[in-house]
Scaffold this active site. Structure first.
Site, PDB file in Angstrom:
ATOM      1  N   CYS A 172      -8.802  -4.231  -3.256  1.00 57.50           N
ATOM      2  CA  CYS A 172      -7.515  -3.768  -3.768  1.00 57.50           C
ATOM      3  C   CYS A 172      -6.640  -3.307  -2.611  1.00 57.50           C
ATOM      4  CB  CYS A 172      -7.745  -2.602  -4.729  1.00 57.50           C
ATOM      5  SG  CYS A 172      -6.237  -1.824  -5.315  1.00 57.50           S
TER       6      CYS A 172
ATOM      7  N   HIS B  34      -5.826   6.286  -3.105  1.00 56.04           N
ATOM      8  CA  HIS B  34      -6.700   5.253  -2.558  1.00 56.04           C
ATOM      9  C   HIS B  34      -7.709   4.791  -3.592  1.00 56.04           C
ATOM     10  CE1 HIS B  34      -5.627   6.486   1.786  1.00 56.04           C
ATOM     11  NE2 HIS B  34      -4.752   5.665   1.258  1.00 56.04           N
ATOM     12  N   CYS B  35      -7.984   3.497  -3.530  1.00 52.29           N
ATOM     13  CA  CYS B  35      -8.810   2.855  -4.552  1.00 52.29           C
ATOM     14  C   CYS B  35     -10.154   2.496  -3.939  1.00 52.29           C
ATOM     15  CB  CYS B  35      -8.083   1.605  -5.037  1.00 52.29           C
ATOM     16  SG  CYS B  35      -8.989   0.678  -6.268  1.00 52.29           S
TER      17      CYS B  35
ATOM     18  N   HIS C 213       0.836  -1.209   0.000  1.00 51.82           N
ATOM     19  CA  HIS C 213       0.000   0.000   0.000  1.00 51.82           C
ATOM     20  C   HIS C 213       0.872   1.261   0.000  1.00 51.82           C
ATOM     21  CE1 HIS C 213      -3.707   2.323   1.042  1.00 51.82           C
ATOM     22  NE2 HIS C 213      -2.807   3.146   1.581  1.00 51.82           N
ATOM     23  N   GLU C 214       1.789   1.352   0.945  1.00 48.10           N
ATOM     24  CA  GLU C 214       2.603   2.569   1.058  1.00 48.10           C
ATOM     25  C   GLU C 214       3.520   2.731  -0.158  1.00 48.10           C
ATOM     26  OE1 GLU C 214       1.769   4.784   3.015  1.00 48.10           O
ATOM     27  OE2 GLU C 214       0.663   3.712   4.564  1.00 48.10           O
TER      28      GLU C 214
END
Ligand SMILES: [Zn+2]
Ligand SMILES: [Zn+2]
Lengths: 447, 174
Positions: free
Chosen positions: B145, B139-140, B129-130
């Site tokens: 995801c 952001h999704c 993520h990061e």
């Protein structure tokens, strides 16, 4: 509403708070901006500029509480979330009483913050849906846009209420710009036919042949260019209301056909033989002196009586001056919403001018004047110089001769109606020949 | 293959290094060099909060490891930014450096029995993520995801380690 449509503003004097929250919300794809103090925010705030505001309660120049109050005045729909330290929770509670959506304590729990924002957006969406719903209901059962408190307009509303539920044919008489179509719509919307369409036709806008095919429709190949069969307005109005505006300008031949369809409730499409049966209510409108046209043999007497079953006469604006402030303020509110501008007040001097104007173009002219004033005017109020006819008015008070004033007035009315001689003559309340003579006399020209 | 600095700041789950470096290869095509820096962490520590300031740690890493394509810091310390009570991690959107804290990923933090499998899957998700942010991903909306935003551990558990097709497409543009 996608995240990218949501506009968030962070107001905090601490740079680190602004930066971290901006970062946080940007990752979520919101439109984020920030401000270091309240004055910055208020400088050019207008309704709809931000959806959500996160406001620190403790700021040096103006506190978050004060800012909240001012924001709610300008944009009541903006959702304000208060950021506070644990120590000042009581003032945060006060903020809730003053219309804040919620508060968070510093340091903010990320989980809590996400929930808060999600709820705020949910609330915003709900509110928007409700407003849309309410707007459509208002339109249906009230006389939307038909504003007036004068005895003259109250009488008009009374007549609408009486005639709407019946299936009577109605004729609306009045100068152009008085809102005749709005009255037709109000009648339709308050009638049992409201679930069917109201179909307006401006009879003055078509040549004879085009009006015929507009009203009756045509079969494929009925004339050059008729490549498809097309339904006419009368057929479209089936079950509902047909509104014929400027009915006085209908040609003799069309008058016969209209009369026939009103009597038999059936017709054939242009170039066709099939008989089409229809059921509609007829409302017509005119700003012409139909009686004179009948006398002169230009309008069929039998059609005149068919149309003129129940008459509603709409007085021109100059005959009901007490409606001017009501209407002007209504238009100010309307354009403030449309233009996303703070609501301007009409200054006393400007209102004085509005009250003294002759309004040849009636409500429509007033609406245009306010629209222009809202465009050029600056908060907090509309001033005389924001009105389109301010200079003309001032001039007429100076040492101009009566002829000079008349010349200017005619010039202005002519350009207002784009040199449509009939309309200008009507607005000036003189006949066309007189108008031609005056144009010649003063040497007026279209520029 | 580009090289990433994998900087360990008081991160003790040594048995997981292989899994982490393999993950970086698989998802980001990054070779990683593990570094245990000689650094006085007290500069980043807030006594009042008993947490470490993640933004300052990122600044430090950028200053000292600029020669790497990407810099990923992993720590067992609890991280914060002043506004928020804590963060799982922080990254430069469209930048070079990212930091992930394992502190709140251990089931023990929530009073539950240790669970290595759960812990490593959470850690990999937060790393992806990061790092995803450093490749410009935001952001999704897709909750499966890995770029779905998570502000608590349950939200981390819901999503997968992988990028959805949309995010993957943007990732491959790099
Ligand atoms: Zn993120
Ligand atoms: Zn995605």
């Amino acid at each position: 509403m996608n995240n990218s449509d949501v506009k968030i503003l962070i107001v905090d004097d601490e740079q680190i708070v602004r930066e971290s929250l901006t970062h946080w919300f940007e990752e979520d794809g919101y439109q984020v901006s920030s401000a270091a103090d309240a004055f910055d925010v208020l400088k050019d705030l207008h309704p709809g500029k931000y959806d959500i505001m996160l406001v620190d309660i403790k700021m040096p120049k103006m506190s978050g509480l004060e800012l909240l109050e001012k924001v709610k005045e300008i944009d009541p729909d903006c959702i304000v979330i208060i950021i506070t330290a644990y120590a000042s929770v009581p003032s945060a509670v006060q903020a809730l009483k003053n219309g804040a959506f919620d508060y968070v304590t510093k340091p903010i729990d990320p989980d809590e913050l996400s929930h808060l924002i999600k709820n705020a957006i949910k609330q915003k969406k709900l509110k928007e849906e409700n407003v849309a719903l309410k707007a459509s209901i208002d339109e249906m059962f009230s006389f939307e846009g038909l504003i007036g408190e004068s005895p003259e307009m109250k009488k008009v509303f009374e007549l609408i209420k009486i005639v709407a539920p019946q299936d009577t044919t109605v004729m609306i008489r009045g100068e152009s710009g008085t809102g005749k179509e709005l009255i037709a719509r109000a009648i339709h919307m308050n009638s049992p036919r409201r679930y069917y369409p109201i179909i307006p036709v401006n009879c003055g806008a078509f040549t004879e042949t085009l009006l015929e095919s507009e009203l009756f429709g045509h079969e494929k190949g009925a004339f050059t260019g008729a490549q498809y069969r097309r339904k006419g307005k009368i057929e479209m109005a089936n079950g509902g209301t047909l509104f014929l505006d400027e009915v006085g300008s209908v040609s003799q031949k069309m008058q016969v056909e209209l009369l026939r369809v009103l009597e038999t409730k059936q017709f054939t499409r242009v170039g066709g033989t099939e008989i089409v049966k229809v059921d509609f209510r007829l409302i017509s409108a005119t700003n012409e002196n139909l009686e004179r046209l009948v006398e002169e043999g230009k309008f069929r007497e039998d059609l005149y009586y068919r149309l003129n079953v129940f008459t509603i006469y709409v007085p021109p604006l100059r005959e009901r001056r007490s409606d001017i402030p009501v209407l002007a303020n209504y238009f100010v509110q309307k354009f403030a919403r449309q233009m996303n501008k703070p609501i301007l007040k009409i200054s006393d001097e400007a209102m004085e001018i509005l009250l003294n104007h002759s309004w040849p173009g009636n409500v429509r002219e007033l609406e245009n004047a306010i629209e222009r004033a809202m465009v050029v005017g600056k908060p907090p109020e509309i001033k005389p110089s924001d009105l389109p006819f301010h200079l003309e008015k001032v001039n007429s008070f100076e040492s101009d001769s009566l002829e000079e004033v008349e010349k200017k007035h005619i010039q202005r009315v002519l350009s207002k109606y784009d040199w449509n001689i009939s309309k200008a003559a009507q607005a000036l309340n003189i006949d066309r020949v007189t108008l031609y003579n005056k144009i010649k006399k003063y040497g007026l020209q279209k520029n | 293959m580009d090289q990433a600095a994998l900087i360990l700041l008081n991160f003790n789950a040594v048995s997981l290094y292989d899994k982490i470096t393999n993950n970086l290869k698989q998802h980001f095509n990054l070779n990683s060099r593990t570094i245990i820096p000689d650094i006085d962490l007290r500069k980043f520590y807030s006594e009042e909060r008993d947490q470490y300031y993640s933004t300052k740690l990122i600044e430090y890493a950028l200053l000292n490891y600029s020669e790497f394509k990407k810099i990923l810091m992993i720590t067992d310390f609890d991280l914060y930014v002043p506004v928020l009570t804590f963060v799982f991690g922080e990254a430069q959107l469209n930048g070079k450096a990212a930091i992930v804290s394992a502190h709140r990923l251990y089931p023990e933090f929530y009073g539950l029995p240790p669970n290595d499998e759960l812990f490593i899957s959470r850690l990999i998700k937060e790393i992806n993520h990061e790092l995803g942010h450093t490749y410009g991903l935001r952001h999704c909306f897709n909750f499966e995801c890995v770029m779905h935003s998570s502000s608590n551990v349950d939200e981390i558990d819901i999503k997968s380690e992988n990028f959805c097709n949309k995010c993957l497409e943007k990732l491959n543009l790099f």
